[in-house]
Design an enzyme around this catalytic site. Structure first.
Site, PDB file in Angstrom:
ATOM      1  N   CYS A 192     -52.323  53.774  76.733  1.00 55.32           N
ATOM      2  CA  CYS A 192     -51.428  54.648  77.520  1.00 55.32           C
ATOM      3  C   CYS A 192     -51.226  55.980  76.806  1.00 55.32           C
ATOM      4  O   CYS A 192     -50.578  56.034  75.753  1.00 55.32           O
ATOM      5  CB  CYS A 192     -50.094  53.932  77.732  1.00 55.32           C
ATOM      6  SG  CYS A 192     -48.819  54.943  78.493  1.00 55.32           S
ATOM      7  N   CYS A 227     -47.447  57.394  76.688  1.00 55.11           N
ATOM      8  CA  CYS A 227     -46.530  56.580  75.881  1.00 55.11           C
ATOM      9  C   CYS A 227     -46.246  57.227  74.529  1.00 55.11           C
ATOM     10  O   CYS A 227     -45.170  57.036  73.956  1.00 55.11           O
ATOM     11  CB  CYS A 227     -47.088  55.170  75.701  1.00 55.11           C
ATOM     12  SG  CYS A 227     -47.147  54.238  77.243  1.00 55.11           S
TER      13      CYS A 227
END
Length: 146
Positions: free
Chosen positions: A62, A65
């Protein structure tokens, strides 16, 4: 005559089974939050320890993130001198699928703000703005731990 009798018996049995299955429908049943799966999963993550918690789900794959990680770390560091300094808890969604499922995490990044009692106060999808996260956490961090 036998097929008609069998059909009648089947109809009575199906009606009885349906009534048994629906007898609990609409009834209010007490629940014990201390024994619920959600409570135990959250306690395992450190939520409900008397201080507010910023819980954010991430994954190695991700990209956004990393931005959430920076924002949450900065805000929790700013509030470190509060009476109830918030904890920063990051969980990998691949390592904690049960808690992610229990909290209905459908996309990454997803961030939660819990108060000291473990009650969910805010849910943020995407990267939170530092000022908004700080304004959400400040009242919780200013409360003394019980």
């Amino acid at each position: 005559m036998t097929p008609l009798l069998l059909a009648a018996v089947f109809l009575v049995a199906a009606t009885a089974a349906g009534l048994l299955l629906r007898r609990r429908n609409g009834r209010i049943r007490p629940s014990d939050p201390a024994k619920s799966a959600r409570a135990s999963l959250l306690a395992g993550a450190g939520v409900g320890a008397g201080v507010p918690v910023v819980l954010h789900f991430s994954a190695t794959w991700c990209g956004p993130c990393a931005a959430v990680r920076r924002v949450v770390a900065a805000v929790t560091a700013d509030l470190a001198d509060s009476p109830a300094p918030p904890l920063d808890v990051e969980l990998d969604i691949d390592a904690e699928p049960d808690l992610a499922r229990e909290l209905n995490v459908l996309s990454l990044p997803t961030t939660f703000v819990f108060d000291g009692a473990g009650q969910e106060r805010f849910r943020i999808s995407g990267v939170p703005k530092a000022a908004e996260l700080r304004s959400a956490l400040s009242p919780l961090a200013d409360r003394k731990a019980a």
